[in-house]
Motif scaffolding. Structure first.
Motif, short mmCIF file in Angstrom:
data_model
loop_
_atom_site.label_atom_id
_atom_site.label_comp_id
_atom_site.label_asym_id
_atom_site.label_seq_id
_atom_site.Cartn_x
_atom_site.Cartn_y
_atom_site.Cartn_z
N SER A 29 53.23 -6.02 24.88
CA SER A 29 53.69 -5.42 26.14
C SER A 29 53.29 -6.29 27.32
N GLY A 30 53.80 -5.97 28.49
CA GLY A 30 53.35 -6.61 29.72
C GLY A 30 54.00 -7.92 30.08
N GLY A 31 55.16 -8.21 29.53
CA GLY A 31 55.82 -9.48 29.85
C GLY A 31 56.22 -9.63 31.30
N ASP A 32 56.41 -8.51 32.00
CA ASP A 32 56.78 -8.59 33.40
C ASP A 32 55.69 -9.25 34.24
N THR A 33 54.43 -9.09 33.82
CA THR A 33 53.32 -9.72 34.54
C THR A 33 53.43 -11.24 34.49
N LEU A 34 53.80 -11.77 33.32
CA LEU A 34 53.96 -13.22 33.18
C LEU A 34 55.10 -13.73 34.05
N MET A 35 56.25 -13.09 33.99
CA MET A 35 57.41 -13.58 34.75
C MET A 35 57.20 -13.45 36.25
N LEU A 36 56.48 -12.41 36.66
CA LEU A 36 56.16 -12.27 38.07
C LEU A 36 55.25 -13.40 38.52
N HIS A 37 54.33 -13.79 37.66
CA HIS A 37 53.39 -14.85 38.04
C HIS A 37 54.07 -16.21 38.11
N VAL A 38 54.89 -16.55 37.11
CA VAL A 38 55.48 -17.90 37.08
C VAL A 38 56.75 -18.00 37.90
N GLN A 39 57.34 -16.85 38.28
CA GLN A 39 58.55 -16.85 39.09
C GLN A 39 59.69 -17.62 38.42
N GLU A 40 59.84 -17.38 37.13
CA GLU A 40 60.94 -17.99 36.37
C GLU A 40 61.54 -16.92 35.46
N PRO A 41 62.84 -17.01 35.17
CA PRO A 41 63.43 -16.08 34.20
C PRO A 41 62.86 -16.32 32.82
N GLY A 42 62.93 -15.30 31.98
CA GLY A 42 62.34 -15.40 30.66
C GLY A 42 62.86 -16.55 29.82
N SER A 43 64.14 -16.88 29.96
CA SER A 43 64.73 -17.93 29.13
C SER A 43 64.17 -19.31 29.46
N HIS A 44 63.52 -19.46 30.60
CA HIS A 44 62.94 -20.75 31.00
C HIS A 44 61.50 -20.90 30.53
N ILE A 45 60.99 -19.90 29.80
CA ILE A 45 59.61 -19.90 29.34
C ILE A 45 59.57 -20.04 27.83
N ALA A 46 58.68 -20.89 27.32
CA ALA A 46 58.42 -20.95 25.88
C ALA A 46 57.10 -20.25 25.61
N MET A 47 57.10 -19.31 24.68
CA MET A 47 55.87 -18.60 24.30
C MET A 47 55.42 -19.09 22.95
N VAL A 48 54.17 -19.59 22.89
CA VAL A 48 53.61 -20.19 21.69
C VAL A 48 52.43 -19.36 21.21
N GLY A 49 52.41 -19.02 19.93
CA GLY A 49 51.28 -18.27 19.42
C GLY A 49 51.25 -18.20 17.91
N ASP A 50 50.11 -17.76 17.39
CA ASP A 50 49.91 -17.69 15.94
C ASP A 50 50.20 -16.31 15.36
N ARG A 51 50.41 -15.32 16.23
CA ARG A 51 50.58 -13.94 15.76
C ARG A 51 52.02 -13.48 15.96
N LEU A 52 52.62 -12.99 14.88
CA LEU A 52 54.00 -12.55 14.94
C LEU A 52 54.16 -11.24 15.70
N LEU A 53 53.30 -10.26 15.42
CA LEU A 53 53.46 -8.94 16.01
C LEU A 53 53.01 -8.85 17.46
N THR A 54 52.30 -9.84 17.93
CA THR A 54 51.90 -9.85 19.33
C THR A 54 52.63 -10.97 20.07
N ASP A 55 52.31 -12.22 19.78
CA ASP A 55 52.85 -13.35 20.54
C ASP A 55 54.37 -13.48 20.41
N ILE A 56 54.87 -13.45 19.19
CA ILE A 56 56.30 -13.69 18.98
C ILE A 56 57.13 -12.48 19.43
N VAL A 57 56.68 -11.27 19.13
CA VAL A 57 57.40 -10.10 19.62
C VAL A 57 57.39 -10.07 21.15
N TYR A 58 56.25 -10.39 21.74
CA TYR A 58 56.13 -10.47 23.21
C TYR A 58 57.18 -11.43 23.77
#
Length: 209
Positions: A122-151
């Motif tokens: 949850s909480g992806g709006d906090t990230l996009m508000l901080h970076v001031q970019e649409p979601g498609s311009h962001i790459a999310m990298v992580g080791d956890r499927l149910l948290t990082d990748i779902v996020y």
């Protein structure tokens, strides 16, 4: 510093049962050394967001895993430190008393650690508000499927799964067990040919490059 129970992750498990594509990354790598940073930037990615524990650092540590130093510097050289952000479920969350771990990670990793009240996925709006970019311009990298990748998928990010963890030593037991289950889940979904969400900057052909 341990982690409190992640209710958001537990509740979102039911969303995954209904829509298994949520856990499928667009790109799978062994670890961050295999991420094609320059290629991602050339295709339109402007911000790199990373999980911390077992993606960049050993669990609950704040310095880069030594074998990743060259790749981490390459990422910073490619995107600039101002366009790289850590989104952790430990540092920068309410579990991080007075934000001490976040501050230390910022000093040692050289990039900003997002402060957020709600844990991934949850909480992806906090990230996009901080970076001031649409979601498609962001790459999310992580080791956890149910948290990082779902996020990342919930927010339209390019999702990158680092499938080899740094170490289970020092990690909390529930995270270890759930991660092992996630790896089995990935094998099942791959066998069933479950596809990731399409991304405007990344296609199946890119996985072969």
């Amino acid at each position: 510093m341990g982690q409190s129970l992640n209710w958001a992750g537990i509740l979102n498990t039911f969303r995954v049962l209904a829509n298994p594509s949520l856990v499928m990354p667009q790109l799978i790598v062994k670890d961050i050394r295999e991420i094609p940073f320059q290629q991602l930037k050339s295709k339109g990615i402007k911000v790199m967001a990373f999980d911390k524990d077992n993606c960049l650092t050993a669990p609950y540590e704040t310095h880069i895993h030594p074998p990743f130093e060259e790749a981490w510097q390459r990422c910073k050289d490619t995107f600039g430190a101002d366009h790289i952000i850590i989104v952790s479920n430990s540092a920068g969350t309410p579990d991080d008393k007075n934000g001490e771990k976040a501050k230390k990670a910022e000093q040692e990793l050289g990039v900003h650690v997002l402060r957020h009240e709600t844990k991934k996925p949850s909480g992806g709006d906090t990230l996009m508000l901080h970076v001031q970019e649409p979601g498609s311009h962001i790459a999310m990298v992580g080791d956890r499927l149910l948290t990082d990748i779902v996020y990342g998928n919930l927010n339209g990010n390019l999702t990158i799964w680092t499938k080899q963890v740094i170490t289970e030593k020092g990690d909390n037991r529930p995270a270890v067990l759930i991660r092992r289950w996630e790896h089995q889940l990935m094998k099942i979904l791959t066998h069933l040919d479950v596809q990731p969400y399409p991304h405007p900057f990344f296609t199946a052909n890119d996985k072969k490059n």
